[in-house]
Design a protein around this motif. Structure first.
Motif, PDB file in Angstrom:
ATOM      1  N   ARG A   1      58.749 -14.859  70.014  1.00 42.53           N
ATOM      2  CA  ARG A   1      57.906 -15.103  69.330  1.00 42.53           C
ATOM      3  C   ARG A   1      57.729 -16.662  69.079  1.00 42.53           C
ATOM      4  NH1 ARG A   1      59.420 -12.422  63.865  1.00 42.53           N
ATOM      5  NH2 ARG A   1      57.222 -13.646  63.189  1.00 42.53           N
ATOM      6  N   ARG A   2      59.013 -17.290  69.099  1.00 46.96           N
ATOM      7  CA  ARG A   2      58.881 -18.530  69.201  1.00 46.96           C
ATOM      8  C   ARG A   2      58.085 -19.575  70.288  1.00 46.96           C
ATOM      9  NH1 ARG A   2      63.794 -19.910  69.519  1.00 46.96           N
ATOM     10  NH2 ARG A   2      64.299 -19.547  67.372  1.00 46.96           N
ATOM     11  N   ILE A   3      58.433 -19.012  71.437  1.00 40.85           N
ATOM     12  CA  ILE A   3      57.636 -19.523  72.499  1.00 40.85           C
ATOM     13  C   ILE A   3      56.139 -19.148  72.566  1.00 40.85           C
ATOM     14  CG2 ILE A   3      57.400 -19.438  75.084  1.00 40.85           C
ATOM     15  CD1 ILE A   3      60.528 -19.449  75.096  1.00 40.85           C
ATOM     16  N   SER A   4      55.810 -17.924  72.174  1.00 36.38           N
ATOM     17  CA  SER A   4      54.660 -17.304  72.167  1.00 36.38           C
ATOM     18  C   SER A   4      53.784 -18.226  71.449  1.00 36.38           C
ATOM     19  CB  SER A   4      54.570 -15.864  72.047  1.00 36.38           C
ATOM     20  OG  SER A   4      54.950 -15.126  72.878  1.00 36.38           O
TER      21      SER A   4
ATOM     22  N   LEU B   1      61.267 -27.810  79.238  1.00 33.48           N
ATOM     23  CA  LEU B   1      60.651 -27.296  80.695  1.00 33.48           C
ATOM     24  C   LEU B   1      61.469 -26.229  81.297  1.00 33.48           C
ATOM     25  CD1 LEU B   1      60.249 -30.890  82.621  1.00 33.48           C
ATOM     26  CD2 LEU B   1      58.603 -29.502  81.408  1.00 33.48           C
ATOM     27  N   ILE B   2      62.533 -25.941  80.904  1.00 29.97           N
ATOM     28  CA  ILE B   2      63.323 -24.620  81.657  1.00 29.97           C
ATOM     29  C   ILE B   2      62.926 -23.693  80.681  1.00 29.97           C
ATOM     30  CG2 ILE B   2      65.557 -23.736  81.779  1.00 29.97           C
ATOM     31  CD1 ILE B   2      66.845 -26.362  82.387  1.00 29.97           C
ATOM     32  N   LYS B   3      62.735 -23.767  79.330  1.00 29.43           N
ATOM     33  CA  LYS B   3      62.308 -22.701  78.488  1.00 29.43           C
ATOM     34  C   LYS B   3      60.882 -22.131  78.945  1.00 29.43           C
ATOM     35  CE  LYS B   3      64.411 -21.296  75.652  1.00 29.43           C
ATOM     36  NZ  LYS B   3      65.457 -20.293  75.653  1.00 29.43           N
ATOM     37  N   ILE B   4      60.057 -22.957  79.292  1.00 31.14           N
ATOM     38  CA  ILE B   4      58.684 -22.496  79.498  1.00 31.14           C
ATOM     39  C   ILE B   4      58.143 -22.277  80.838  1.00 31.14           C
ATOM     40  CG2 ILE B   4      56.151 -23.519  79.047  1.00 31.14           C
ATOM     41  CD1 ILE B   4      57.616 -25.097  76.686  1.00 31.14           C
ATOM     42  N   PHE B   5      58.736 -23.070  81.816  1.00 28.68           N
ATOM     43  CA  PHE B   5      58.237 -23.013  83.060  1.00 28.68           C
ATOM     44  C   PHE B   5      59.184 -22.588  84.015  1.00 28.68           C
ATOM     45  CE2 PHE B   5      56.016 -26.396  80.987  1.00 28.68           C
ATOM     46  CZ  PHE B   5      54.542 -25.883  81.231  1.00 28.68           C
ATOM     47  N   LYS B   6      58.844 -21.580  85.005  1.00 27.61           N
ATOM     48  CA  LYS B   6      59.447 -20.980  85.806  1.00 27.61           C
ATOM     49  C   LYS B   6      59.898 -21.912  87.160  1.00 27.61           C
ATOM     50  CE  LYS B   6      58.008 -17.041  87.226  1.00 27.61           C
ATOM     51  NZ  LYS B   6      56.851 -16.068  87.908  1.00 27.61           N
ATOM     52  N   THR B   7      58.940 -22.681  87.624  1.00 27.78           N
ATOM     53  CA  THR B   7      59.198 -23.938  88.518  1.00 27.78           C
ATOM     54  C   THR B   7      58.375 -24.864  88.263  1.00 27.78           C
ATOM     55  OG1 THR B   7      57.797 -22.873  90.164  1.00 27.78           O
ATOM     56  CG2 THR B   7      59.785 -22.284  90.486  1.00 27.78           C
TER      57      THR B   7
ATOM     58  N   LYS C   1      56.452 -19.296  82.756  1.00 21.99           N
ATOM     59  CA  LYS C   1      56.990 -18.029  82.960  1.00 21.99           C
ATOM     60  C   LYS C   1      55.815 -16.907  82.645  1.00 21.99           C
ATOM     61  CE  LYS C   1      61.631 -19.804  82.138  1.00 21.99           C
ATOM     62  NZ  LYS C   1      62.782 -19.654  81.176  1.00 21.99           N
ATOM     63  N   ARG C   2      55.171 -16.992  81.692  1.00 22.09           N
ATOM     64  CA  ARG C   2      53.944 -15.926  81.289  1.00 22.09           C
ATOM     65  C   ARG C   2      54.741 -14.589  81.025  1.00 22.09           C
ATOM     66  NH1 ARG C   2      49.879 -15.001  84.955  1.00 22.09           N
ATOM     67  NH2 ARG C   2      48.418 -15.317  83.543  1.00 22.09           N
ATOM     68  N   GLU C   3      55.744 -14.611  80.308  1.00 21.83           N
ATOM     69  CA  GLU C   3      56.632 -13.455  79.931  1.00 21.83           C
ATOM     70  C   GLU C   3      55.849 -12.903  78.879  1.00 21.83           C
ATOM     71  OE1 GLU C   3      60.502 -14.930  79.927  1.00 21.83           O
ATOM     72  OE2 GLU C   3      60.707 -15.160  81.868  1.00 21.83           O
ATOM     73  N   GLY C   4      55.552 -13.300  77.744  1.00 21.89           N
ATOM     74  CA  GLY C   4      55.043 -12.692  76.758  1.00 21.89           C
ATOM     75  C   GLY C   4      53.641 -12.566  76.783  1.00 21.89           C
ATOM     76  N   PHE C   5      53.107 -11.873  75.766  1.00 20.43           N
ATOM     77  CA  PHE C   5      51.607 -11.434  75.625  1.00 20.43           C
ATOM     78  C   PHE C   5      50.760 -12.704  75.662  1.00 20.43           C
ATOM     79  CE2 PHE C   5      47.689 -10.430  73.488  1.00 20.43           C
ATOM     80  CZ  PHE C   5      47.510  -9.514  74.014  1.00 20.43           C
TER      81      PHE C   5
ATOM     82  N   ARG D   1      50.690 -14.940  78.668  1.00 16.40           N
ATOM     83  CA  ARG D   1      50.003 -14.404  79.816  1.00 16.40           C
ATOM     84  C   ARG D   1      48.461 -14.401  79.613  1.00 16.40           C
ATOM     85  NH1 ARG D   1      53.898 -10.051  79.436  1.00 16.40           N
ATOM     86  NH2 ARG D   1      52.163  -8.905  78.337  1.00 16.40           N
ATOM     87  N   HIS D   2      47.965 -14.496  78.463  1.00 11.82           N
ATOM     88  CA  HIS D   2      46.622 -14.784  78.252  1.00 11.82           C
ATOM     89  C   HIS D   2      46.164 -16.101  78.045  1.00 11.82           C
ATOM     90  CE1 HIS D   2      46.932 -10.225  77.618  1.00 11.82           C
ATOM     91  NE2 HIS D   2      45.742 -10.393  77.881  1.00 11.82           N
ATOM     92  N   LEU D   3      47.129 -17.100  77.457  1.00 13.04           N
ATOM     93  CA  LEU D   3      46.909 -18.327  77.264  1.00 13.04           C
ATOM     94  C   LEU D   3      47.085 -19.372  78.689  1.00 13.04           C
ATOM     95  CD1 LEU D   3      48.059 -18.931  73.588  1.00 13.04           C
ATOM     96  CD2 LEU D   3      45.787 -18.820  74.295  1.00 13.04           C
ATOM     97  N   MET D   4      48.152 -18.902  78.984  1.00  8.52           N
ATOM     98  CA  MET D   4      48.686 -19.872  80.357  1.00  8.52           C
ATOM     99  C   MET D   4      48.194 -19.510  81.620  1.00  8.52           C
ATOM    100  SD  MET D   4      50.341 -22.562  78.862  1.00  8.52           S
ATOM    101  CE  MET D   4      51.591 -23.127  79.913  1.00  8.52           C
TER     102      MET D   4
END
Length: 225
Positions: free
Chosen positions: A56-59, A146-152, A183-187, A190-193
């Motif tokens: 929820r925090r990251i979203s 950066l690690i928390k939000i981005f895959k690479t 990472k686009r893991e949450g709802f 996936r829609h914002l990024m």
């Protein structure tokens, strides 16, 4: 993607996403847009900082990023050509630049921590289009986001220019192209990024000649290819 902000806006979103964690934990950090200890544009981030769920925090962070796109403008400058260019590039500069870029690409917290401890001065300053922080603890937290939000994160180096910097330092200006894959893991993510974010960047480092430590690290987003 239909409904997505234009690519230029993602430069601001990228910057705000990276600094939200720093801002909520270190309120003394200054906002580049107004240089004020308390910036109204970050009030949304403060309200979501206490969420217990990491997802929820990251979203919420990503949603906040989209809402404050217009709050701060992107810096755009040209490297100084007044000083004489130093050739060949000193080894201490090559090593510092390599380690600084490795932090963006690293997915390992321990590796990031080691680079900060061994390569940055205790009172080092880090500046990007959205934030200015001081001290290795704050700098480390900036890169940890950066690690928390981005895959690479991929960086392609273009041109490196080295000149004399202030207070017995080298000033290294590196033109580079950065690609961020969320990472686009949450709802919401996936829609914002978007699937990836591509930006041209001027990375500027002030490197102490004797110790090889980085005293100032600036990331400036640039227009064009």
């Amino acid at each position: 993607t239909k409904g997505m902000p234009p690519s230029s806006d993602w430069v601001n979103i990228l910057g705000s996403a990276r600094v939200a964690r720093v801002r909520s934990n270190y309120p003394a950090a200054s906002c580049v847009c107004c240089n004020s200890p308390v910036c109204t544009s970050f009030s949304i981030i403060f309200r979501v900082a206490d969420m217990r769920s990491s997802l929820r925090r990251i979203s919420a962070l990503l949603l906040s990023s989209a809402l404050i796109v217009s709050a701060c403008s992107v810096m755009s400058v040209t490297p100084s050509t007044a000083s004489k260019v130093i050739t060949p590039v000193p080894q201490v500069v090559t090593a510092a630049v390599s380690e600084a870029l490795k932090q963006f690409q690293s997915r390992d917290v321990v590796e990031q921590s080691t680079i900060i401890r061994e390569r940055y001065a205790p009172d080092a300053i880090f500046i990007d289009p959205m934030m200015k922080v001081k001290g290795t603890k704050n700098v480390q937290l900036e890169f940890y986001s950066l690690i928390k939000i981005f895959k690479t994160v991929d960086i392609k180096e273009k041109e490196l220019t080295v000149t004399e910097g202030p207070k017995n330092t080298y000033k290294a200006d590196l033109e580079n192209f950065q690609t961020y894959v969320p990472k686009r893991e949450g709802f919401l993510s996936r829609h914002l990024m978007p699937e990836e974010i591509k930006i041209n960047v001027l990375t500027s480092l002030e490197i102490q000649k004797e110790s090889g430590l980085i005293s100032k690290h600036t990331e400036v987003t640039r227009n064009g290819n």
